[in-house]
Every structure is written in structure tokens, then in C-alpha cells.
Motif scaffolding. Structure first.
Motif, short mmCIF file in Angstrom:
data_model
loop_
_atom_site.label_atom_id
_atom_site.label_comp_id
_atom_site.label_asym_id
_atom_site.label_seq_id
_atom_site.Cartn_x
_atom_site.Cartn_y
_atom_site.Cartn_z
N SER A 191 34.59 53.12 30.15
CA SER A 191 35.08 53.19 31.36
C SER A 191 35.31 54.56 31.91
O SER A 191 35.38 54.78 33.20
CB SER A 191 36.02 52.19 31.62
N ASN A 217 39.63 54.75 37.23
CA ASN A 217 39.72 54.09 36.30
C ASN A 217 40.38 54.80 35.13
O ASN A 217 40.57 55.91 34.94
CB ASN A 217 37.98 54.13 35.59
N THR A 266 41.55 48.36 29.82
CA THR A 266 40.91 49.38 30.90
C THR A 266 41.47 48.79 32.26
O THR A 266 41.88 47.56 32.47
CB THR A 266 39.58 49.03 31.11
N GLN A 297 41.16 49.56 36.81
CA GLN A 297 40.73 50.06 38.00
C GLN A 297 41.56 49.96 39.09
O GLN A 297 42.09 48.68 39.44
CB GLN A 297 39.34 49.59 38.27
N HIS A 303 42.02 44.84 32.47
CA HIS A 303 41.23 44.04 31.40
C HIS A 303 41.50 44.47 29.82
O HIS A 303 41.66 45.59 29.74
CB HIS A 303 39.88 44.00 31.63
N GLU A 340 34.48 48.92 33.10
CA GLU A 340 34.56 48.90 34.53
C GLU A 340 33.57 49.21 35.13
O GLU A 340 33.01 50.28 34.86
CB GLU A 340 36.09 49.49 35.05
N GLN A 362 29.73 46.33 41.94
CA GLN A 362 30.54 45.04 41.51
C GLN A 362 29.95 43.92 42.19
O GLN A 362 30.29 42.85 41.98
CB GLN A 362 31.94 45.35 42.16
N TRP A 366 33.20 42.53 38.18
CA TRP A 366 34.27 43.75 37.84
C TRP A 366 33.89 44.55 36.60
O TRP A 366 34.27 45.73 36.53
CB TRP A 366 35.70 43.26 37.85
N VAL A 367 33.44 43.79 35.65
CA VAL A 367 33.45 44.40 34.27
C VAL A 367 31.97 43.97 33.71
O VAL A 367 31.56 42.81 33.93
CB VAL A 367 34.55 44.00 33.15
#
Length: 219
Positions: free
Chosen positions: A55, A104, A140, A142, A151, A189, A195, A200-201
Motif C-alpha cells: 500500500s 496511506n 493498513t 487510508q 484493514h 489499499e 475505489q 477499498w482494498v
């Protein structure tokens, strides 16, 4: 991946592999030789990736652990151990028209069991090649404006390691090397432009490279 990092990695690989495969007659240790089986290990490193698996672009960190020497001769020895560490990095993703900038961050905790084979190549210097297995626990985040999404994923990991170790004193050894790790389904991320379609991921199989150096203390 920067060219000078790749060049340094493959130079260490060639040196370590050539030394480990050298056809040198092994001699058993004599009663006068000293062998300390237990070691405390400490290292620092710089981690990046091949492609876009992380990320962030880079992470700095350190690991600690214990290891044990076994099947030692005058020409070589084997080493096995357990290590845990933490690596951290952050970056700001480019601003997209109509969106605020995205920040991030990523923290990786590697937890591994390790094995390495060391062979003498010069006075007080050995080259080694090794392997390890375990997990990368990756957290991670953001952030944009007042919003934050986090996450966490525990990704199974296997890796190989090449490098050199130099005996500074009877108790202390210094090492430098390069490590390649493969982590399955690590979370990454997504950037703002992705997105809407990807969420999101993403789950991404990731290959990381870590340039590391550190000390080993025998007791």
C-alpha cells in the motif's frame, strides 16, 4: 524496483550461492575449537516490492530473535531460529480532481522461522543462503479529510535470504544481506480513482525485497 537495489541483490545472490556450492573438504571441529550454540539477533532493514503489491512504496523496520548453530565444522555451519519484527511506511497518494488527497500507511509484522547455511569464504567471513516461512501481519490505513479506514490481514509468507556475515569478535558478528519474500493475498489499499470499481482494498499476492543489516550476539 530501483535498478541499484536489483543489482545489489543479484550480486549478493551470486556470491552467496557460489560460496555455498564450493567443493571444499570439510574438517571436523577439534576439542580446542569453541562453539556457542545460542545467539541473539538484531537487524534493521528497508523493504520495498516488485510491482504494486504494497500500500506504500517503502517501509523501514527492525527484527529481533534467537537462533542456534548446529552441525558445525571448520568450513561451514548451519543456523536455525525464530524472528519477529515490525516495518512501517506511509505516503500521500496523488490528488484526483474533485477528490482530496489520500494518505496511506502500512505496518507489517513479520513472524518467521528461519534456516541458513553458512560457508567460510575468507578469514572471519562467511557467505550464507537461507530460507524462511511464517506470516506477514499487515495493518493498513487510508485517510482523507476526517475519514479513516483500516484493514488487517495475516498473509502466509515464504522467503529466501542471501548475504555475508563477518566476525567482529568472539561474541559479535555483523551481517548484511537481501531477502525475497512471497506473501499470499495481502491487502492493498486502493487509490481514489479505483475505489468506485474495486472497493477499498484488493487482495494481492506480493513479492517484497528487504535489504537488511544487523548483529548477532553469541552466548
Amino acid at each position: 524496483m530501483k535498478p541499484h537495489i536489483i543489482s545489489a541483490a543479484f550480486a549478493l545472490m551470486a556470491l552467496s550461492a557460489g560460496s555455498a556450492l564450493a567443493n571444499t573438504e570439510e574438517a571436523a571441529l577439534t576439542d580446542d575449537d569453541e562453539l556457542t550454540l545460542a545467539c541473539f539477533d538484531l537487524e534493521v532493514g528497508y523493504m520495498t516490492d516488485f510491482g504494486e503489491g504494497l500500500s506504500v512504496d517503502w517501509l523501514y523496520g527492525a527484527t529481533v530473535g534467537t537462533s542456534y548453530v548446529f552441525n558445525a565444522t571448520k568450513d561451514d555451519f548451519h543456523k536455525a531460529g525464530f524472528h519477529i519484527g515490525v516495518y512501517y511506511g506511509s505516503e500521500t497518494i496523488r490528488a484526483v480532481p474533485g477528490f482530496c488527497s489520500q494518505h496511506n500507511s502500512q505496518r507489517i509484522v513479520p513472524v518467521t522461522v528461519d534456516y541458513s547455511y553458512h560457508r567460510n569464504i575468507a578469514d572471519k567471513c562467511t557467505a550464507y543462503v537461507g530460507a524462511r516461512a511464517g506470516a506477514f501481519i499487515s495493518h493498513t490505513e487510508q485517510k482523507w479529510k476526517s475519514h479513516k479506514i483500516a484493514h488487517t490481514r495475516c498473509a502466509p509468507t515464504v522467503g529466501i535470504d542471501f548475504g555475508l556475515e563477518y566476525e567482529i569478535s568472539e561474541k559479535f558478528k555483523w551481517n548484511i544481506g537481501v531477502r525475497f519474500d512471497y506473501s499470499a493475498a495481502m491487502l492493498q489499499e486502493c487509490e481514489p480513482v479505483d475505489q468506485a470499481t474495486r472497493g477499498w482494498v484488493d487482495e494481492v499476492d506480493t513479492v517484497t525485497t528487504t535489504i537488511h543489516t544487523g548483529f548477532s550476539y553469541s552466548f
